[in-house]
Design a protein around this motif. Structure first.
Motif, PDB file in Angstrom:
ATOM      1  N   GLY A 174      -3.247   4.625  -2.560  1.00 36.49           N
ATOM      2  CA  GLY A 174      -2.794   3.243  -2.518  1.00 36.49           C
ATOM      3  C   GLY A 174      -3.891   2.191  -2.499  1.00 36.49           C
ATOM      4  O   GLY A 174      -3.842   1.255  -1.711  1.00 36.49           O
ATOM      5  N   ILE A 175      -4.876   2.347  -3.357  1.00 35.37           N
ATOM      6  CA  ILE A 175      -5.898   1.299  -3.474  1.00 35.37           C
ATOM      7  C   ILE A 175      -5.332   0.181  -4.328  1.00 35.37           C
ATOM      8  O   ILE A 175      -4.744   0.417  -5.388  1.00 35.37           O
ATOM      9  N   ARG A 204       0.824  -1.213   0.000  1.00 36.75           N
ATOM     10  CA  ARG A 204       0.000   0.000   0.000  1.00 36.75           C
ATOM     11  C   ARG A 204       0.858   1.263   0.000  1.00 36.75           C
ATOM     12  O   ARG A 204       0.612   2.193  -0.758  1.00 36.75           O
ATOM     13  N   GLU A 205       1.878   1.223   0.821  1.00 36.04           N
ATOM     14  CA  GLU A 205       2.769   2.381   0.870  1.00 36.04           C
ATOM     15  C   GLU A 205       3.448   2.611  -0.475  1.00 36.04           C
ATOM     16  O   GLU A 205       3.589   3.742  -0.935  1.00 36.04           O
ATOM     17  N   ILE A 206       3.881   1.523  -1.073  1.00 33.49           N
ATOM     18  CA  ILE A 206       4.604   1.638  -2.343  1.00 33.49           C
ATOM     19  C   ILE A 206       3.672   2.151  -3.439  1.00 33.49           C
ATOM     20  O   ILE A 206       3.990   3.091  -4.167  1.00 33.49           O
ATOM     21  N   GLU A 264     -11.655  -3.130  -3.145  1.00 35.08           N
ATOM     22  CA  GLU A 264     -11.394  -1.934  -2.347  1.00 35.08           C
ATOM     23  C   GLU A 264     -11.943  -0.683  -3.019  1.00 35.08           C
ATOM     24  O   GLU A 264     -12.599   0.144  -2.395  1.00 35.08           O
ATOM     25  N   LEU A 265     -11.690  -0.588  -4.320  1.00 34.49           N
ATOM     26  CA  LEU A 265     -12.123   0.580  -5.061  1.00 34.49           C
ATOM     27  C   LEU A 265     -13.642   0.676  -5.057  1.00 34.49           C
ATOM     28  O   LEU A 265     -14.216   1.749  -4.817  1.00 34.49           O
ATOM     29  N   VAL A 266     -14.302  -0.475  -5.291  1.00 35.86           N
ATOM     30  CA  VAL A 266     -15.764  -0.503  -5.299  1.00 35.86           C
ATOM     31  C   VAL A 266     -16.296  -0.042  -3.945  1.00 35.86           C
ATOM     32  O   VAL A 266     -17.200   0.793  -3.866  1.00 35.86           O
ATOM     33  N   MET A 267     -15.696  -0.555  -2.857  1.00 38.65           N
ATOM     34  CA  MET A 267     -16.105  -0.179  -1.509  1.00 38.65           C
ATOM     35  C   MET A 267     -15.994   1.326  -1.298  1.00 38.65           C
ATOM     36  O   MET A 267     -16.917   1.980  -0.808  1.00 38.65           O
ATOM     37  N   GLU A 268     -14.849   1.853  -1.691  1.00 42.69           N
ATOM     38  CA  GLU A 268     -14.601   3.280  -1.496  1.00 42.69           C
ATOM     39  C   GLU A 268     -15.588   4.122  -2.293  1.00 42.69           C
ATOM     40  O   GLU A 268     -16.116   5.129  -1.808  1.00 42.69           O
ATOM     41  N   LEU A 305      -4.069   2.674 -10.608  1.00 41.93           N
ATOM     42  CA  LEU A 305      -3.942   3.783 -11.541  1.00 41.93           C
ATOM     43  C   LEU A 305      -5.265   4.525 -11.702  1.00 41.93           C
ATOM     44  O   LEU A 305      -5.334   5.763 -11.638  1.00 41.93           O
ATOM     45  N   LEU A 306      -6.336   3.748 -11.857  1.00 42.40           N
ATOM     46  CA  LEU A 306      -7.666   4.332 -12.014  1.00 42.40           C
ATOM     47  C   LEU A 306      -8.027   5.157 -10.775  1.00 42.40           C
ATOM     48  O   LEU A 306      -8.482   6.298 -10.883  1.00 42.40           O
ATOM     49  N   ALA A 307      -7.776   4.575  -9.598  1.00 39.09           N
ATOM     50  CA  ALA A 307      -8.099   5.272  -8.353  1.00 39.09           C
ATOM     51  C   ALA A 307      -7.298   6.563  -8.247  1.00 39.09           C
ATOM     52  O   ALA A 307      -7.827   7.607  -7.840  1.00 39.09           O
ATOM     53  N   GLU A 308      -6.041   6.494  -8.674  1.00 38.36           N
ATOM     54  CA  GLU A 308      -5.181   7.656  -8.604  1.00 38.36           C
ATOM     55  C   GLU A 308      -5.706   8.771  -9.519  1.00 38.36           C
ATOM     56  O   GLU A 308      -5.763   9.945  -9.137  1.00 38.36           O
TER      57      GLU A 308
END
Lengths: 299, 266
Positions: A268-269, A232-234, A274-278, A253-256
């Motif tokens: 850091g998704i 996640r950090e990376i 995770e993305l769907v949840m967010e 990339l999409l989340a960014e």
């Protein structure tokens, strides 16, 4: 306890002419410090020529450091007496599945390592059975390796290393020559070994998707460790990764991009879920943002 | 033509012969071949043929499969027969200008052909019933005494088994390279023998390079898995003599005794 420790490890490839005179030097690994804990799943990332494979070969004492030192389970790789013990503690799986299978039958190949260690016959059979079962290749034990798929061959190679009962397995781009199905098979097998048998895994790769499930990620560039941290950090540092010519998982990339466009997403998704949840959270908690977006596009 | 050679192919079946220790089969084959050369009387050939037929029966390898192996040496047999037929001095039976067929010539020619047939069938029986791996294992252990005079028996056996493992891989690679070169306009099929041989150079060069690369990788993989020669190495399937192997040795001794007796008595 740490299983692998590197102190200021450097390695030079030296090219020599016919008389053995030095022609040039190329520093492949440059002053790397590393501490790897027992039972961890470590991923080492880096584009071609970043020194990651050279580093991997040190862990198995196939290469010896030019400067600095490397300890495997407390043993210095430079001490010649302990080379075989080091190779037993740290197994290695290579890139090309065809070029690392020695036996003409699957079970014979898995037995090759234990045979070299001088293990007794009954124990060899036990180990072969156990390790082939742990990679789900037991049904194929009497097959010829030539008839297996790439992913299956790579699993046999992993079983061959597991049969030596190493504390740590280094996988040097094990999936580079495989199709997506084979890649998944190999990574699942490796994860399973890490979880159930507590084997330390060092996975060298340039496929970002394989890195997500690691405990710790190390990014290398020009022989140096340039980034370290949890996946996640990376992956929250997309620009940095781009700078080191590395890809980022598509979802990240999409989340960014969405975040840059003004959506309130965390950095850091890593997975689609995770993305769907967010996104759901944003929609519920902040309806304003959601309704404003389409209007922006219409303009 | 290459497909016809059954010598060196393995025929999987569940038989007494298949289960014998490879050392027995190796020694047996050597002795059988020697016996064919040492005992040259017709009665010996008859006995050798009977012995071989019994073995083939026991091995459950179809006779047609064995006969197919003979096709590859048909020309060799023909030449041998013709030379013996015309060049053996003796009583002339039939003459055309300088070519003459003698009574002794006919006899020798027939015996030579029988000897060749028995020779090829005898040795292909061994390769048909023994996996290449068993064969190298058998050689390693059976010739182990040569280590005393510094013959690297283990290394030779290891090289042989690796070579066997890489034959299909290199064949596939050759095929790939040939296709890649054909795609760029290389022509492998037309022209005379020299032109054809020349056209193979662009196949052989990449093949050799890739073979060396593979060898390098393999050596590294072997070292990574703790290979350090034959010393202190154990085996997953060590060769051990069982009851049947002892019986086989007795049968072999019996065969030789009968052959000697037959030669002495007739």
């Amino acid at each position: 306890m740490e299983i692998i420790r590197a102190e200021k490890l450097s390695y030079d490839y030296v090219s020599v002419d016919d008389d053995g005179k030095e022609q040039g030097r190329y520093r492949a690994v440059d002053g790397v410090d590393l501490d790897i804990e027992k039972g961890d799943f470590i991923a080492i990332l880096g584009h071609n020529g970043s020194g990651k494979s050279t580093l991997a070969k040190h862990i198995n004492a196939l290469l010896l450091p030019t400067e600095g030192s490397l300890f495997v389970d407390g043993m210095d790789t430079r001490s010649e007496d302990e080379v075989w013990k080091i190779r037993q503690s740290a197994g290695m799986v290579f890139q090309n599945p065809d070029n690392q299978i020695i036996g003409t039958i699957v079970d014979e190949d898995v037995a090759f390592g234990p045979e070299n260690l001088g293990v007794e016959k009954e124990e060899i059979w036990r180990r072969v059975e156990k390790s082939l079962k742990s990679v789900n290749m037991w049904e194929y034990r009497s097959h010829s390796p030539n008839k297996l798929s790439g992913g299956q061959k790579q699993r046999v190679a992993i079983a061959g290393v597991v049969a030596m009962q190493p504390k740590c397995i280094v996988l040097d781009e094990p999936t580079a020559m495989l199709d997506p199905v084979g890649r998944r098979e190999v990574i699942d097998t490796v994860l399973e070994l890490n979880r159930t048998q507590k084997v330390t895994i060092i996975l060298i790769t340039h496929y970002m998707e394989e890195v997500i499930r690691a405990d710790h990620v190390i990014v290398m560039d020009q022989g140096k460790v340039v980034m370290q941290g949890t996946p996640r950090e990376i992956f929250s540092q997309v620009d940095m990764l781009r700078h080191y010519r590395l890809d980022v998982p598509q979802v990240t990339l999409l989340a960014e991009e969405l975040r840059k466009a003004g959506l309130d997403l965390p950095k850091g998704i890593l997975t689609e879920e995770e993305l769907v949840m967010e996104l759901r959270r944003i929609r519920k908690g902040n309806p304003g943002t959601q309704s404003r977006e389409p209007r922006l596009k219409k303009r | 033509m290459l497909r016809d050679i059954t010598l060196g192919q393995y025929y999987p079946a569940d038989s007494v012969i298949h289960k014998l220790d490879p050392r027995v089969k190796l020694l047996g084959t050597v002795l059988y071949i020697v016996s064919l050369f040492v005992f040259g009387k017709p009665v010996n050939y008859l006995l050798a043929a009977v012995f071989l037929i019994i073995l083939i029966r026991l091995s459950k390898v179809p006779v047609s499969f064995m006969v197919r192996g003979l096709r590859a040496i048909f020309i060799l047999m023909l030449i041998t027969a013709v030379f013996n037929l015309f060049l053996t001095p003796g009583t002339v039976v039939w003459q055309l200008w300088k070519l003459k067929i003698t009574k002794e010539g006919i006899r020798v020619a027939i015996l030579m052909v029988i000897r060749l047939i028995l020779l090829v069938m005898g040795s292909s029986l061994m390769t048909l019933t023994t996996t290449p791996n068993d064969l190298t294992d058998g050689m390693e252990k059976g010739l182990g005494f040569l280590k005393k005079i510094h013959v690297p028996v283990h290394e030779i056996a290891m090289m042989m088994s690796i070579a066997l493992r890489f034959i299909p891989i290199l064949m596939e690679e050759t095929d790939k390279i040939m296709k890649a070169q054909s795609a760029r306009g290389a022509d492998f099929d037309t022209g005379n023998l020299i032109q054809k041989a020349k056209s193979l150079v662009p196949v052989l060069v990449p093949l050799f390079i890739s073979a060396f690369r593979r060898a390098n990788d393999l050596a590294m993989a072997m070292e990574a898995r703790g290979y350090h020669g034959g010393e202190g190495r154990t085996k997953m399937r060590p060769l051990e003599y069982h009851r049947n192997d002892h019986i086989a040795y007795l049968v072999l001794a019996g065969y030789l005794a009968i052959m000697i007796a037959a030669k002495m008595l007739t």
